[in-house]
Design an enzyme around this catalytic site. Structure first.
Site, PDB file in Angstrom:
ATOM      1  N   PHE A 110       0.791  -1.279   0.021  1.00  0.00           N
ATOM      2  CA  PHE A 110      -0.038  -0.016   0.045  1.00  0.00           C
ATOM      3  C   PHE A 110       0.826   1.174   0.015  1.00  0.00           C
ATOM      4  O   PHE A 110       1.910   1.274   0.790  1.00  0.00           O
ATOM      5  CB  PHE A 110      -0.796   0.040   1.309  1.00  0.00           C
ATOM      6  CG  PHE A 110      -1.828  -1.138   1.473  1.00  0.00           C
ATOM      7  CD1 PHE A 110      -2.220  -1.922   0.476  1.00  0.00           C
ATOM      8  CD2 PHE A 110      -2.357  -1.416   2.814  1.00  0.00           C
ATOM      9  CE1 PHE A 110      -2.948  -3.116   0.592  1.00  0.00           C
ATOM     10  CE2 PHE A 110      -2.937  -2.476   2.937  1.00  0.00           C
ATOM     11  CZ  PHE A 110      -3.425  -3.318   2.037  1.00  0.00           C
ATOM     12  N   CYS A 111       0.447   2.284  -0.823  1.00  0.00           N
ATOM     13  CA  CYS A 111       1.162   3.560  -0.643  1.00  0.00           C
ATOM     14  C   CYS A 111       2.879   3.468  -0.736  1.00  0.00           C
ATOM     15  O   CYS A 111       3.436   2.894  -1.849  1.00  0.00           O
ATOM     16  CB  CYS A 111       0.750   4.256   0.411  1.00  0.00           C
ATOM     17  SG  CYS A 111       1.038   6.166   0.354  1.00  0.00           S
TER      18      CYS A 111
END
Length: 189
Positions: free
Chosen positions: A115-116
């Site tokens: 994520f991210c």
């Protein structure tokens, strides 16, 4: 309560999320909400969940929250899916033991999601070389500059490159997890 869905069992339903000092709470919460909560309506073949600590000793998440883990990086050896919920920062070094554990897990067929800013962990491990990936828009230029062997897609919510999946910003991690559920169990899940 409606009848449980008849989901086919996964070859390896164990999802292991890494945790580290300065953990991104929202990203970690996404992985926990999706994979760790009991879902009896989904039947007996839902995911199992564990948390693997990268660091030794006491760890604190952003905001000072203290937390415990289920074990260390040895948990990655049994995972069917590994989640990297962000990273300490795009300039923070990735420990060699984490790189080694991710490479070994990937080599034996585990899926790895980031994520991210977690994409920088995958990039440091070389798991995105020659693949497409995404990250938060504010990190795309840095990812492209540091890792030219990665085809960075700056305008998508997530990229599914098979065994390695990346999401754009933090909230796009939800979209990525829902995509994985549909991939694993079909559109009715």
């Amino acid at each position: 309560m409606p009848n449980a869905l008849s989901l086919a069992p996964l070859a390896n339903p164990l999802v292991v999320t890494i945790a580290y000092d300065q953990l991104c709470v929202f990203e970690f919460g996404i992985a926990t909400e999706i994979f760790a909560l009991p879902r009896p309506e989904m039947g007996p073949h839902w995911y199992r969940f564990a948390v693997a600590g990268v660091d030794q000793g006491e760890m604190r998440a952003s905001g000072g929250l203290r937390f415990a883990v289920d074990g260390g990086l040895e948990l990655l050896a049994d995972a069917g899916t590994i989640v990297i919920p962000g990273w300490r920062g795009i300039d923070a070094p990735v420990p060699q033991n984490l790189i080694d554990a991710l490479k070994a897990a990937h080599a034996r067929g585990a899926r790895i999601l980031s994520f991210c800013s977690g994409v920088f962990v995958l990039a440091a491990a070389g798991l995105l070389d020659g693949k497409s990936a995404t990250t938060h828009w504010r990190y795309t230029d840095a990812l492209t500059a540091r890792y030219p062997q990665i085809s960075v897609s700056p305008d998508v919510l997530y990229v599914d490159a098979g065994a390695v999946l990346t999401s754009a910003g933090t909230a796009a991690g939800l979209d990525l997890c829902l995509h994985l559920i549909r991939r694993d169990f079909g559109p009715d899940a």
